[in-house]
Design an enzyme around this catalytic site. Structure first.
Site, PDB file in Angstrom:
ATOM      1  N   SER A 100       0.821  -1.183  -0.140  1.00 28.52           N
ATOM      2  CA  SER A 100       0.011  -0.024   0.112  1.00 28.52           C
ATOM      3  C   SER A 100       0.962   1.217  -0.064  1.00 28.52           C
ATOM      4  CB  SER A 100      -0.867  -0.170   1.373  1.00 28.52           C
ATOM      5  OG  SER A 100      -1.837   0.875   1.204  1.00 28.52           O
ATOM      6  N   ASP A 230      -9.923  -5.341  -4.256  1.00 28.30           N
ATOM      7  CA  ASP A 230      -9.220  -4.241  -3.513  1.00 28.30           C
ATOM      8  C   ASP A 230      -9.952  -3.079  -3.333  1.00 28.30           C
ATOM      9  OD1 ASP A 230      -7.471  -2.308  -2.249  1.00 28.30           O
ATOM     10  OD2 ASP A 230      -5.853  -3.227  -2.852  1.00 28.30           O
ATOM     11  N   HIS A 259      -7.575  -5.788  -0.196  1.00 30.51           N
ATOM     12  CA  HIS A 259      -6.305  -4.963  -0.079  1.00 30.51           C
ATOM     13  C   HIS A 259      -5.335  -5.828   0.952  1.00 30.51           C
ATOM     14  CE1 HIS A 259      -3.880  -1.333  -0.012  1.00 30.51           C
ATOM     15  NE2 HIS A 259      -3.949  -1.371   1.055  1.00 30.51           N
TER      16      HIS A 259
END
Length: 279
Positions: A100, A230, A259
């Protein structure tokens, strides 16, 4: 300078790190996402430790056990802090894996500091690259209102927000997916260890930083991994665009994965990471 599991940066910030395994082994460096800490990598660190690697992870400034400093919550400083850890531990031929926001951190670190044999490969997992915000140049991004909403919730009720956000983060709101209370609690625990100011200002860093040039500048092999469910960083505007910009990239899209797939699907992701590192 290192002491008692802390590296002190040029501006005096103390960055907490973990360094496990034989110092002679190839290092794997893990870069965590917003608003978490190096603890988010525990499963991966133990897995690769068991495969004979040296594993290193650190808490971003203002996150986890690192100093809750007022300034430096931007991608340039994140990358400089990563470099401070790498230099203090003298890590060479390392594989850098970022999740991320950590993926953005890896991209900028490798682009700016990855020469001189420091970096062997890079992995971007559910990463924010090339840019999350919708702009004239990047119409695929998300509107600023999305990130303003994150800022508002962080500022007004961070404690409850950090209970709610793990639900879509891990896909626990999908039909047939049972929420794992320990995972939600651990996300909350990591988040609440960090600084509200670092988290608030970090939203701008992960959403508005255009990393197209970083991706183009990376010379080492890059693995880009993303789940197609996600709900935090939509893969169409992230992985599918990032792969177009790197010179030597491999793309893996995981059907139905969320995610936080490093946690929910470590049994699949870890061996895929290993295969890339050994290739």
């Amino acid at each position: 300078m290192t002491s008692n599991s802390y590296v002190t940066t040029q501006d005096g910030t103390q960055i907490y790190y973990k360094d496990w395994g034989p110092k002679t082994a190839q290092p794997i460096v893990f870069h965590h996402g917003w608003p978490l800490s190096s603890d988010d990598w525990d499963t991966q660190m133990l897995y690769f430790l068991g495969k004979g690697y040296r594993v290193v992870a650190f808490d971003r400034r203002g996150h986890g056990r690192s100093t809750q400093v007022s300034d430096g919550h931007d991608m340039d400083t994140y990358a400089a802090d990563a470099n401070a850890v790498v230099e203090a531990l003298d890590l060479n031929n390392a594989v850098h894996i970022g999740h991320s926001t950590g993926g953005g951190q890896v991209a900028r670190y490798v682009a700016r500091y990855g020469g001189n044999g420091r970096v062997a490969k890079a992995v971007l997992v559910s990463a924010v690259t090339p840019i999350m915000l919708k702009t004239e140049a990047f119409p695929l991004g998300l509107p600023i209102s999305v990130f303003d909403g994150l800022r508002e919730q962080t500022a007004n009720n961070r404690t409850q927000f950090f209970k709610d956000l793990p639900i879509p983060f891990y896909g626990f709101n999908r039909e047939g997916v049972k929420p794992i209370e320990g995972v939600i609690d651990n996300w909350w625990r990591q988040g609440m260890m960090g600084s509200a100011k670092a988290h608030y200002e970090g939203i701008k860093a992960f959403s508005e930083t255009d990393q197209s040039e970083d991706l183009k500048a990376i010379d080492v092999p890059v693995l880009i991994m993303h789940g197609d469910d996600d709900q935090i960083v939509p893969y169409q505007a992230a992985a599918l665009e990032a792969i177009k910009l790197v010179k030597n990239g491999t793309l893996k899209i995981y059907e139905g994965y969320p995610h936080g797939m490093l946690t929910t699907h470590a049994d699949v992701i870890n061996p895929d990471l290993l295969a890339f590192i050994q290739s």
